[in-house]
Design a protein around this motif. Sequence first.
Motif, PDB file in Angstrom:
ATOM      1  N   ALA A  38      55.683  44.701  46.536  1.00 29.99           N
ATOM      2  CA  ALA A  38      55.033  46.016  46.603  1.00 29.99           C
ATOM      3  C   ALA A  38      54.230  46.267  45.324  1.00 29.99           C
ATOM      4  CB  ALA A  38      56.071  47.113  46.803  1.00 29.99           C
ATOM      5  N   ALA A  39      54.813  45.880  44.199  1.00 30.57           N
ATOM      6  CA  ALA A  39      54.111  46.067  42.925  1.00 30.57           C
ATOM      7  C   ALA A  39      52.870  45.173  42.863  1.00 30.57           C
ATOM      8  CB  ALA A  39      55.049  45.758  41.760  1.00 30.57           C
TER       9      ALA A  39
ATOM     10  N   ARG B 205      46.917  44.554  52.733  1.00 30.64           N
ATOM     11  CA  ARG B 205      48.310  44.314  52.357  1.00 30.64           C
ATOM     12  C   ARG B 205      48.890  43.118  53.124  1.00 30.64           C
ATOM     13  NH1 ARG B 205      52.803  48.631  50.831  1.00 30.64           N
ATOM     14  NH2 ARG B 205      54.315  47.130  50.140  1.00 30.64           N
TER      15      ARG B 205
ATOM     16  N   ALA C 298      38.910  46.070  46.129  1.00 31.88           N
ATOM     17  CA  ALA C 298      38.861  47.149  45.131  1.00 31.88           C
ATOM     18  C   ALA C 298      37.597  47.026  44.290  1.00 31.88           C
ATOM     19  CB  ALA C 298      40.108  47.104  44.246  1.00 31.88           C
TER      20      ALA C 298
ATOM     21  N   VAL D 127      53.809  53.001  43.893  1.00 28.28           N
ATOM     22  CA  VAL D 127      54.855  52.054  43.500  1.00 28.28           C
ATOM     23  C   VAL D 127      55.197  52.210  42.013  1.00 28.28           C
ATOM     24  CG1 VAL D 127      55.437  49.595  43.378  1.00 28.28           C
ATOM     25  CG2 VAL D 127      54.039  50.466  45.265  1.00 28.28           C
TER      26      VAL D 127
ATOM     27  N   HIS E 118      42.235  42.399  45.795  1.00 28.78           N
ATOM     28  CA  HIS E 118      41.682  42.848  44.513  1.00 28.78           C
ATOM     29  C   HIS E 118      40.163  42.842  44.534  1.00 28.78           C
ATOM     30  CE1 HIS E 118      41.619  38.470  43.844  1.00 28.78           C
ATOM     31  NE2 HIS E 118      40.766  38.682  42.853  1.00 28.78           N
TER      32      HIS E 118
ATOM     33  N   LEU F 244      53.664  41.534  35.313  1.00 28.49           N
ATOM     34  CA  LEU F 244      55.017  41.764  35.829  1.00 28.49           C
ATOM     35  C   LEU F 244      56.035  40.882  35.110  1.00 28.49           C
ATOM     36  CD1 LEU F 244      54.232  42.118  39.638  1.00 28.49           C
ATOM     37  CD2 LEU F 244      54.984  43.918  38.078  1.00 28.49           C
TER      38      LEU F 244
ATOM     39  N   GLN G 232      37.985  44.889  37.727  1.00 26.89           N
ATOM     40  CA  GLN G 232      36.908  45.222  38.665  1.00 26.89           C
ATOM     41  C   GLN G 232      35.537  44.996  38.024  1.00 26.89           C
ATOM     42  OE1 GLN G 232      36.976  48.848  40.832  1.00 26.89           O
ATOM     43  NE2 GLN G 232      39.181  48.860  41.166  1.00 26.89           N
TER      44      GLN G 232
ATOM     45  N   PHE H 133      51.021  44.144  45.392  1.00 24.33           N
ATOM     46  CA  PHE H 133      49.946  44.686  46.226  1.00 24.33           C
ATOM     47  C   PHE H 133      49.354  45.942  45.593  1.00 24.33           C
ATOM     48  CE2 PHE H 133      48.459  47.552  49.645  1.00 24.33           C
ATOM     49  CZ  PHE H 133      47.298  46.858  49.937  1.00 24.33           C
ATOM     50  N   TYR H 134      50.218  46.750  45.004  1.00 22.65           N
ATOM     51  CA  TYR H 134      49.723  47.968  44.332  1.00 22.65           C
ATOM     52  C   TYR H 134      48.713  47.577  43.245  1.00 22.65           C
ATOM     53  CZ  TYR H 134      50.132  52.736  42.405  1.00 22.65           C
ATOM     54  OH  TYR H 134      49.894  54.013  41.980  1.00 22.65           O
ATOM     55  N   MET H 135      49.045  46.569  42.476  1.00 21.31           N
ATOM     56  CA  MET H 135      48.123  46.104  41.431  1.00 21.31           C
ATOM     57  C   MET H 135      46.838  45.545  42.043  1.00 21.31           C
ATOM     58  SD  MET H 135      50.708  44.324  38.729  1.00 21.31           S
ATOM     59  CE  MET H 135      51.114  45.242  37.250  1.00 21.31           C
ATOM     60  N   ALA H 136      46.973  44.762  43.115  1.00 20.51           N
ATOM     61  CA  ALA H 136      45.785  44.195  43.761  1.00 20.51           C
ATOM     62  C   ALA H 136      44.886  45.311  44.286  1.00 20.51           C
ATOM     63  CB  ALA H 136      46.198  43.273  44.902  1.00 20.51           C
ATOM     64  N   SER H 137      45.501  46.354  44.825  1.00 25.01           N
ATOM     65  CA  SER H 137      44.714  47.450  45.400  1.00 25.01           C
ATOM     66  C   SER H 137      43.915  48.180  44.328  1.00 25.01           C
ATOM     67  CB  SER H 137      45.628  48.431  46.127  1.00 25.01           C
ATOM     68  OG  SER H 137      46.292  49.275  45.197  1.00 25.01           O
ATOM     69  N   ARG H 138      44.290  47.969  43.069  1.00 23.67           N
ATOM     70  CA  ARG H 138      43.548  48.597  41.968  1.00 23.67           C
ATOM     71  C   ARG H 138      42.542  47.619  41.353  1.00 23.67           C
ATOM     72  NH1 ARG H 138      45.052  52.148  44.584  1.00 23.67           N
ATOM     73  NH2 ARG H 138      46.622  53.694  44.053  1.00 23.67           N
ATOM     74  N   GLY H 139      42.530  46.398  41.881  1.00 23.37           N
ATOM     75  CA  GLY H 139      41.529  45.440  41.409  1.00 23.37           C
ATOM     76  C   GLY H 139      42.076  44.349  40.512  1.00 23.37           C
ATOM     77  N   ILE H 140      43.377  44.355  40.257  1.00 22.30           N
ATOM     78  CA  ILE H 140      43.954  43.347  39.356  1.00 22.30           C
ATOM     79  C   ILE H 140      44.170  42.046  40.131  1.00 22.30           C
ATOM     80  CG2 ILE H 140      45.907  42.801  37.853  1.00 22.30           C
ATOM     81  CD1 ILE H 140      46.286  45.776  37.383  1.00 22.30           C
ATOM     82  N   ASP H 141      43.623  40.935  39.609  1.00 18.86           N
ATOM     83  CA  ASP H 141      43.746  39.671  40.331  1.00 18.86           C
ATOM     84  C   ASP H 141      45.192  39.183  40.289  1.00 18.86           C
ATOM     85  OD1 ASP H 141      43.998  37.391  38.146  1.00 18.86           O
ATOM     86  OD2 ASP H 141      42.594  38.889  37.404  1.00 18.86           O
ATOM     87  N   PRO H 142      45.571  38.324  41.242  1.00 20.80           N
ATOM     88  CA  PRO H 142      46.984  37.933  41.372  1.00 20.80           C
ATOM     89  C   PRO H 142      47.578  37.316  40.098  1.00 20.80           C
ATOM     90  CG  PRO H 142      45.743  37.242  43.307  1.00 20.80           C
ATOM     91  CD  PRO H 142      44.738  37.771  42.324  1.00 20.80           C
TER      92      PRO H 142
END
Lengths: 249, 275
Positions: free
Chosen positions: A199-200, B50, B104, B116, B101, A218, B134, A202-211
């Motif tokens: 979950a963390a 997701r 975004a 989260v 990512h 983390l 970004q 995906f939350y980071m990815a949704s903000r633009g942070i690459d894997p």
Amino acid sequence: MSEAALLPTARDEEWRYADIPAVAALGLGALADWHEATLAPGEVRAKDLVLDDQFPGLHRVRLHVDAGARAELFAVIAASSYTRLEVEVTLGAGAHFEFGAVTIGGGDVVREAVTRVRHAEPGATSHQVVRSVHWGQATGNFLGRIEVARHAQQTDAAQDFKALILEKGATANARPELEIFADDVKCAHGAAIGQMDEAARFYMASRGIDPETARGLLVRAFVADAFAAKDDGEALLDAALTALAGAGL
Amino acid sequence: MLAINDLSATVADKAILKGLSLHINAGEIHAIMGPNGAGKSTLGYTLGGRPGYEVTGGTVTFTPTSAQPEPVEGLGAVHGASTSSARADLGAVDLLALDPHLRAAAGLFLGFQYPVEIPGVSFLQFLRESLNSQRKVRGQTPLNGGEFLKLAREQAALLKMDMDMLKRPVNVGFSGGEKKRAEMVQMGILDPTLAVLDETDSGLDIDALRIVGEGINAIMRKPDKAVLLITHYQRLLDYVKPDFVHVLANGRIIKTGGPELAHQLETEGYEAVAA
């Protein structure tokens, strides 16, 4: 007696998760090589160890911490071959032992921290935090033994181990062992082994942070606990994260 | 700006979205309302990419309008990207083909119903990494510490959030309302082209609802931006006036109207309106 008979085996409790062939290859000389230090009453001494590829193998440390003294040991165990940090501590009255260690790495490699803390006199305290982060076929171990002598009342000993397994195939072993003969003591221990918080991520990815960056953040947050008791743990954190950066996960 | 055509998605092999179509133009605010289990959150997560939300059919084309400089590797263009100016049209991208990512970075912001908690990572660090990641993808120079703090301070003030809150670990120890407010601070800092906000109004008291509503307006009500509000209730729509209201039921849009549709849903209920 032959050399083989003197080497530890997996039947020895403190070596049960060790890489026994690697220990044998290091030989009896390495086993006999104990670094000993005695802290005078009231003395404060701190040591950081980065056991990377410059310092693989066995590291055996024996500390005598006299009354009111404080010993701090922080370590990153990250070499790409078998590496074991073993610490044997005897605490005098009111003495303190602070231990923080991280085992981190991949490959088919065992990295381990082994502690034996003897609360020999009353009122001593010890605090140990170990974090393991592994991938590939790697194994991370923490074997922590706490002994409280019969008259060592008001002992306060704490031990905390957590492991993060980044890939299927990696392993972590925790072996807390408490031997308590006094009755007025506090001994806390905990162990947990888990995986990355999806979950963390995906939350980071949704903000633009690459894997890769997300994983680094983390893992850094996870291992930071081991050096939280240190004023400036940044250098050790960086050393621990160096291993992750080259992981190619 | 966003064209969702016949989108179907499954979660754990269960069909949730069943041929959903929705078109959003720049400058518009859309609200999606619907009963529990209709697929509202699944729509948000599917757009965000997701893991576990599997697209089984349909297309989503995202055409960020402006404010993004030239696209770079990773942002594949469907119709060929414009390269004329720094504020040029990015061109249409196949949103579903992008990693989360990169969605975004293309200008999509997903507001979480349940933000989260990330122990050990401060909000400021998290947001600076987010923004600069970004910017890197978009070929922009990263903000330095001072520039970033100034931006964070402005956006926190807009949402009446104490800067000290942003020094704490991400969402750890935040109340439900504080988490939602922090989501809007994040949106302000990241300055997306399209915001998909999943129940941003849940867990907010009356004052916080007004502050969050005003924040959405201040950040997103612009000719070159658009918002998709996913909500259960009419009350957020009192502050953020939608241009269109859609009813989502059983994985599809079954009715579309103006703001009056939200009032009708509130008084008559989903079942009556959907019938």
